[in-house]
Design a protein around this motif. Structure first.
Motif, PDB file in Angstrom:
ATOM      1  N   TYR A   1       0.846  -1.197   0.000  1.00 34.45           N
ATOM      2  CA  TYR A   1       0.000   0.000   0.000  1.00 34.45           C
ATOM      3  C   TYR A   1       0.882   1.247   0.000  1.00 34.45           C
ATOM      4  O   TYR A   1       1.858   1.334   0.752  1.00 34.45           O
ATOM      5  CB  TYR A   1      -0.877  -0.003   1.244  1.00 34.45           C
ATOM      6  CG  TYR A   1      -1.836   1.155   1.373  1.00 34.45           C
ATOM      7  CD1 TYR A   1      -2.976   1.235   0.590  1.00 34.45           C
ATOM      8  CD2 TYR A   1      -1.616   2.162   2.314  1.00 34.45           C
ATOM      9  CE1 TYR A   1      -3.877   2.289   0.723  1.00 34.45           C
ATOM     10  CE2 TYR A   1      -2.511   3.219   2.463  1.00 34.45           C
ATOM     11  CZ  TYR A   1      -3.637   3.275   1.660  1.00 34.45           C
ATOM     12  OH  TYR A   1      -4.526   4.311   1.805  1.00 34.45           O
TER      13      TYR A   1
ATOM     14  N   THR B   1       0.392   5.736  -0.990  1.00 30.90           N
ATOM     15  CA  THR B   1      -0.369   6.846  -1.567  1.00 30.90           C
ATOM     16  C   THR B   1       0.560   8.027  -1.821  1.00 30.90           C
ATOM     17  O   THR B   1       1.549   8.225  -1.115  1.00 30.90           O
ATOM     18  CB  THR B   1      -1.506   7.297  -0.631  1.00 30.90           C
ATOM     19  OG1 THR B   1      -0.952   7.774   0.608  1.00 30.90           O
ATOM     20  CG2 THR B   1      -2.466   6.154  -0.356  1.00 30.90           C
TER      21      THR B   1
ATOM     22  N   VAL C   1       2.031   8.909 -13.663  1.00 32.10           N
ATOM     23  CA  VAL C   1       2.021   7.459 -13.852  1.00 32.10           C
ATOM     24  C   VAL C   1       1.983   7.145 -15.339  1.00 32.10           C
ATOM     25  O   VAL C   1       1.139   7.666 -16.063  1.00 32.10           O
ATOM     26  CB  VAL C   1       0.808   6.821 -13.140  1.00 32.10           C
ATOM     27  CG1 VAL C   1       0.815   5.308 -13.323  1.00 32.10           C
ATOM     28  CG2 VAL C   1       0.805   7.185 -11.661  1.00 32.10           C
TER      29      VAL C   1
ATOM     30  N   ARG D   1      -2.532   9.587  -6.282  1.00 37.26           N
ATOM     31  CA  ARG D   1      -2.211   8.199  -6.611  1.00 37.26           C
ATOM     32  C   ARG D   1      -2.315   7.299  -5.391  1.00 37.26           C
ATOM     33  O   ARG D   1      -1.855   7.643  -4.310  1.00 37.26           O
ATOM     34  CB  ARG D   1      -0.801   8.121  -7.170  1.00 37.26           C
ATOM     35  CG  ARG D   1      -0.390   6.739  -7.658  1.00 37.26           C
ATOM     36  CD  ARG D   1       1.042   6.735  -8.118  1.00 37.26           C
ATOM     37  NE  ARG D   1       1.363   5.547  -8.896  1.00 37.26           N
ATOM     38  CZ  ARG D   1       2.588   5.246  -9.310  1.00 37.26           C
ATOM     39  NH1 ARG D   1       3.599   6.034  -9.025  1.00 37.26           N
ATOM     40  NH2 ARG D   1       2.797   4.137 -10.010  1.00 37.26           N
ATOM     41  N   THR D   2      -2.916   6.129  -5.591  1.00 39.71           N
ATOM     42  CA  THR D   2      -2.958   5.085  -4.572  1.00 39.71           C
ATOM     43  C   THR D   2      -2.559   3.771  -5.206  1.00 39.71           C
ATOM     44  O   THR D   2      -3.130   3.380  -6.220  1.00 39.71           O
ATOM     45  CB  THR D   2      -4.366   4.947  -3.963  1.00 39.71           C
ATOM     46  OG1 THR D   2      -4.753   6.183  -3.379  1.00 39.71           O
ATOM     47  CG2 THR D   2      -4.392   3.854  -2.896  1.00 39.71           C
ATOM     48  N   ARG D   3      -1.562   3.101  -4.610  1.00 40.55           N
ATOM     49  CA  ARG D   3      -1.149   1.791  -5.090  1.00 40.55           C
ATOM     50  C   ARG D   3      -1.537   0.728  -4.078  1.00 40.55           C
ATOM     51  O   ARG D   3      -1.309   0.878  -2.880  1.00 40.55           O
ATOM     52  CB  ARG D   3       0.355   1.754  -5.331  1.00 40.55           C
ATOM     53  CG  ARG D   3       0.777   2.361  -6.648  1.00 40.55           C
ATOM     54  CD  ARG D   3       2.270   2.535  -6.743  1.00 40.55           C
ATOM     55  NE  ARG D   3       2.684   3.745  -6.032  1.00 40.55           N
ATOM     56  CZ  ARG D   3       3.958   4.120  -5.914  1.00 40.55           C
ATOM     57  NH1 ARG D   3       4.911   3.378  -6.432  1.00 40.55           N
ATOM     58  NH2 ARG D   3       4.260   5.229  -5.279  1.00 40.55           N
TER      59      ARG D   3
ATOM     60  N   ARG E   1       7.294   2.433  -9.789  1.00 43.11           N
ATOM     61  CA  ARG E   1       6.248   1.467  -9.543  1.00 43.11           C
ATOM     62  C   ARG E   1       6.633   0.463  -8.461  1.00 43.11           C
ATOM     63  O   ARG E   1       5.908  -0.492  -8.219  1.00 43.11           O
ATOM     64  CB  ARG E   1       5.911   0.726 -10.831  1.00 43.11           C
ATOM     65  CG  ARG E   1       5.028   1.551 -11.750  1.00 43.11           C
ATOM     66  CD  ARG E   1       4.289   0.660 -12.739  1.00 43.11           C
ATOM     67  NE  ARG E   1       3.226   1.394 -13.371  1.00 43.11           N
ATOM     68  CZ  ARG E   1       3.291   1.881 -14.607  1.00 43.11           C
ATOM     69  NH1 ARG E   1       4.373   1.702 -15.326  1.00 43.11           N
ATOM     70  NH2 ARG E   1       2.284   2.548 -15.115  1.00 43.11           N
TER      71      ARG E   1
ATOM     72  N   PHE F   1      -2.154  -6.114  -8.568  1.00 36.51           N
ATOM     73  CA  PHE F   1      -1.593  -4.802  -8.247  1.00 36.51           C
ATOM     74  C   PHE F   1      -2.469  -3.722  -8.870  1.00 36.51           C
ATOM     75  O   PHE F   1      -2.748  -3.768 -10.067  1.00 36.51           O
ATOM     76  CB  PHE F   1      -0.165  -4.676  -8.768  1.00 36.51           C
ATOM     77  CG  PHE F   1       0.598  -3.559  -8.116  1.00 36.51           C
ATOM     78  CD1 PHE F   1       1.441  -3.794  -7.056  1.00 36.51           C
ATOM     79  CD2 PHE F   1       0.456  -2.260  -8.572  1.00 36.51           C
ATOM     80  CE1 PHE F   1       2.137  -2.759  -6.447  1.00 36.51           C
ATOM     81  CE2 PHE F   1       1.137  -1.223  -7.971  1.00 36.51           C
ATOM     82  CZ  PHE F   1       1.987  -1.467  -6.906  1.00 36.51           C
TER      83      PHE F   1
ATOM     84  N   ASP G   1      -3.081   0.444  -9.252  1.00 33.92           N
ATOM     85  CA  ASP G   1      -2.501   1.784  -9.123  1.00 33.92           C
ATOM     86  C   ASP G   1      -3.562   2.789  -9.534  1.00 33.92           C
ATOM     87  O   ASP G   1      -3.972   2.826 -10.682  1.00 33.92           O
ATOM     88  CB  ASP G   1      -1.273   1.883 -10.021  1.00 33.92           C
ATOM     89  CG  ASP G   1      -0.442   3.101  -9.736  1.00 33.92           C
ATOM     90  OD1 ASP G   1      -0.895   3.977  -8.986  1.00 33.92           O
ATOM     91  OD2 ASP G   1       0.663   3.197 -10.281  1.00 33.92           O
TER      92      ASP G   1
END
Length: 346
Positions: free
Chosen positions: A59, A61, A67, A93-95, A148, A206, A208
């Motif tokens: 996780y 952010t 991106v 952005r949130t991954r 990434r 995953f 993003d």
């Protein structure tokens, strides 16, 4: 088909599913710690559901980031594996990295994500599976792209690190009614995790999420007297208050305050002739960025001549693309500084 994706997609967002760094040639312990809860502090993005029974193991952010969105299979370019065609999208952005329950297939998981996104109004941009994604598509996501990588802990860092099969990539986009775009990229693959056997022998997902139009506007409009001083001293003035939609050369309405000041400068200095120079970061191909920066510089010249009556003979547009950075392109902040318009005295 039974859908097991829970939650509701309520708004547009970009989801890019990405692989994580591979532990090759590294001695990594392989504990078998059961995964029974989400990573501490992690939570689903409010706009994206998870596959039922999944747990979050990665996780991160960012308030604002750029991106790269792949729109073609991976390929070898100048000796490096990357995507020949990409879009660079900016926004909050949130991954999220998930592991799904045992005995699920990558196909089943991906179909559920796609069904949920389509039902929420997203449009497909590109998708692929297995060899149709290019050779080892997970590698451009992490091995050649530090932006990434999720490396906070071993389990997060070593997803997609061994026995990767049935890779699938989905890229989708949603236009928000209030403006702005949300892209969704979902990457799924059956994989092992060399840091924790409990995360192995199952599908990892995953996600993003990048929501455009979320940057806080903190750049102050440069006033005409300040521009006159700086050009007189340095021969140039960097401008950050001219805004364009992503991948376009149309000047946005919020650029008017800065255009007003540029016009005041030129109206008060009748003998001043300038180059209007467009600059980009280094994301994407050189040829494309030079073309985009030229089109944007042309748009500024047209605006100053057409809306403010500045003689076109005093304005010359030039597009430099990424050829004259003012800082390194290795961070989001650096790339933002390099994307600019400059007034350069002739």
């Amino acid at each position: 088909m039974r859908s097991v994706v829970r939650g509701v997609l309520r708004h547009a967002l970009i989801v890019a599913v990405v692989g994580l760094p591979m532990a090759i040639g590294t001695a990594v312990a392989q504990p078998n710690i059961p995964i029974t809860r989400d990573l501490a502090g992690a939570k689903d993005h409010p706009l994206v559901p998870r596959y039922e029974g999944s747990f979050i193991i990665g996780y991160k952010t960012d308030r604002f980031a750029e991106v790269d969105i792949p729109l073609s299979p991976s390929t070898q370019i100048s000796g490096t594996r990357r995507f020949e065609k990409i879009d660079a999208v900016e926004g909050a952005r949130t991954r999220l990295l998930y592991v799904t329950p045992l005995e699920r297939t990558s196909l089943e998981v991906m179909r559920n994500y796609k069904d949920a996104l389509v039902a929420a109004g997203f449009e497909p941009l590109w998708e692929c599976s297995r060899d149709r994604c290019g050779d080892a598509i997970e590698r451009p996501f992490y091995e050649f792209n530090d932006g990434r990588r999720l490396t906070t802990d071993q389990v997060m860092a070593h997803a997609y690190s061994a026995n990767i099969t049935d890779q699938r990539l989905l890229v989708m986009r949603l236009a928000r009614p209030q403006g702005g775009l949300v892209h969704v990229i979902v990457f799924t693959a059956f994989q092992d995790n060399v840091a924790n056997k409990a995360a192995s022998n199952r599908v990892a997902v995953f996600v993003d999420v990048v929501e455009s139009g979320t940057m806080e506007k903190r750049m102050v409009t440069v006033q005409a007297p300040e521009m006159a001083t700086n050009i007189g001293r340095d021969g140039r003035q960097a401008i950050y208050g001219i805004y364009f939609d992503f991948d376009k050369a149309d000047i946005k309405a919020e650029s008017k305050p800065q255009l007003d000041e540029m016009a005041k400068l030129l109206q008060a200095n009748a003998n001043l002739k300038v180059y209007i120079v467009g600059h980009t970061d280094n994301q994407g191909t050189l040829e494309y960025n030079v073309s985009l920066s030229q089109r944007r510089a042309d748009a500024v010249v047209r605006s100053l001549a057409g809306q403010y009556g500045i003689a076109a003979a005093r304005l010359t547009a030039r597009g430099m693309g990424p050829l004259a950075p003012i800082t390194a392109n290795t961070t989001d902040e650096g790339r933002a500084k390099n994307r600019r318009v400059e007034l350069v005295q002739q």
